[in-house]
Design a protein around this motif. Structure first.
Motif, short mmCIF file in Angstrom:
data_model
loop_
_atom_site.label_atom_id
_atom_site.label_comp_id
_atom_site.label_asym_id
_atom_site.label_seq_id
_atom_site.Cartn_x
_atom_site.Cartn_y
_atom_site.Cartn_z
N LEU A 10 0.82 -1.21 0.00
CA LEU A 10 0.00 0.00 0.00
C LEU A 10 0.86 1.26 0.00
N PHE A 11 1.81 1.33 0.93
CA PHE A 11 2.60 2.55 1.09
C PHE A 11 3.47 2.81 -0.14
N LEU A 12 4.21 1.80 -0.56
CA LEU A 12 5.09 2.00 -1.71
C LEU A 12 4.30 2.06 -3.01
N GLY A 13 3.22 1.28 -3.08
CA GLY A 13 2.38 1.30 -4.27
C GLY A 13 1.79 2.67 -4.54
N VAL A 14 1.26 3.31 -3.52
CA VAL A 14 0.66 4.62 -3.72
C VAL A 14 1.74 5.65 -4.07
N ALA A 26 -5.52 10.38 -14.50
CA ALA A 26 -6.88 9.82 -14.44
C ALA A 26 -7.44 9.94 -13.03
N LEU A 27 -6.63 9.60 -12.03
CA LEU A 27 -7.08 9.72 -10.64
C LEU A 27 -7.31 11.17 -10.26
N PHE A 28 -6.41 12.03 -10.71
CA PHE A 28 -6.54 13.46 -10.42
C PHE A 28 -7.81 14.01 -11.05
N LYS A 34 -8.01 17.91 -4.33
CA LYS A 34 -8.19 17.59 -2.90
C LYS A 34 -8.48 16.11 -2.68
N GLY A 35 -9.33 15.53 -3.52
CA GLY A 35 -9.66 14.11 -3.39
C GLY A 35 -8.45 13.23 -3.62
N TYR A 36 -7.64 13.59 -4.63
CA TYR A 36 -6.43 12.82 -4.93
C TYR A 36 -5.47 12.88 -3.74
N LYS A 37 -5.25 14.08 -3.23
CA LYS A 37 -4.32 14.23 -2.10
C LYS A 37 -4.85 13.53 -0.85
N LEU A 38 -6.16 13.59 -0.63
CA LEU A 38 -6.75 12.91 0.52
C LEU A 38 -6.61 11.39 0.38
N ALA A 39 -6.91 10.86 -0.79
CA ALA A 39 -6.79 9.41 -1.02
C ALA A 39 -5.32 8.98 -0.89
N PHE A 40 -4.41 9.75 -1.45
CA PHE A 40 -2.98 9.46 -1.36
C PHE A 40 -2.55 9.42 0.11
N SER A 41 -2.98 10.42 0.87
CA SER A 41 -2.60 10.50 2.28
C SER A 41 -3.19 9.35 3.09
N LEU A 42 -4.46 9.01 2.85
CA LEU A 42 -5.10 7.94 3.59
C LEU A 42 -4.46 6.58 3.30
#
Length: 188
Positions: A10-14, A26-28, A34-42
């Motif tokens: 999870l950590f290295l994959g993200v 695509a994710l952005f 904000k959603g991308y950064k939130l998902a990345f952080s979570l």
């Protein structure tokens, strides 16, 4: 061991997602900034928690190779350099300008020194995984030309080195309590 592996995935994959530009875009686009950064952080946070819990629960055996005594003795100095590079990565000093990717180099030094100083399976997975990530990200970042140029502020180098040394000494002083082993072979 499964939690450690899942956490690393999870950590290295993200952290690999930004290297895959079409996927990142695509994710952005789907999540917004904000959603991308939130998902990345979570995902990063969950991965990090699983790494810590998984490493703590994983057996200390099997021993895959004999730890390097030289690496163990070099670790305090390597950690001071690593933390100074991590600090420099957030400053506009000559170190960051010269090294180009000080955070990657700092994490790579941390991972390589710890990999060589250990030798058991869980340490090899943890530090080897981070080292592999650093190599992949360094190649990708260099190819993408992500290093930023700026006018350096020399005093920020002094701040980075002092902060790195102080932080390394603090971590070394609590290393035994946090991770169960002394930070230096002669005990601290």
């Amino acid at each position: 061991m499964e939690l450690l592996i899942l956490g690393l995935a999870l950590f290295l994959g993200v952290h690999l997602v930004p290297m895959i530009v079409p996927l990142r875009q695509a994710l952005f686009g789907a999540l917004g900034e904000k959603g991308y950064k939130l998902a990345f952080s979570l995902v990063s946070a969950v991965g990090l928690v699983l790494i810590v819990i998984g490493y703590g629960r994983a057996p200390h055996e099997p021993q895959l190779f004999a730890p390097s005594v030289g690496a163990r003795h070099a670790l305090p100095l390597v950690m001071m350099v690593s933390f100074a590079l991590l600090a420099a990565s957030h400053m506009k000093g000559r170190i960051r300008l010269a090294v180009k990717h000080p955070m990657l180099i700092g994490v790579g030094l941390w991972a390589l020194a710890h990999l060589l100083a250990n030798g058991h399976l869980k340490a090899t997975l943890l530090f080897g995984g981070f080292l592999a990530y650093v190599v992949i990200d360094f190649i990708s970042a260099t190819a993408r030309g992500t290093a930023k140029t700026f006018t350096p502020v020399p005093r920020q180098d002094v701040i980075a080195v002092v902060a790195g040394v102080v932080l390394a000494l603090v971590v070394m002083s609590v290393h035994r309590y946090l991770f169960g082993v002394p930070a230096v072979p002669w005990g601290l």
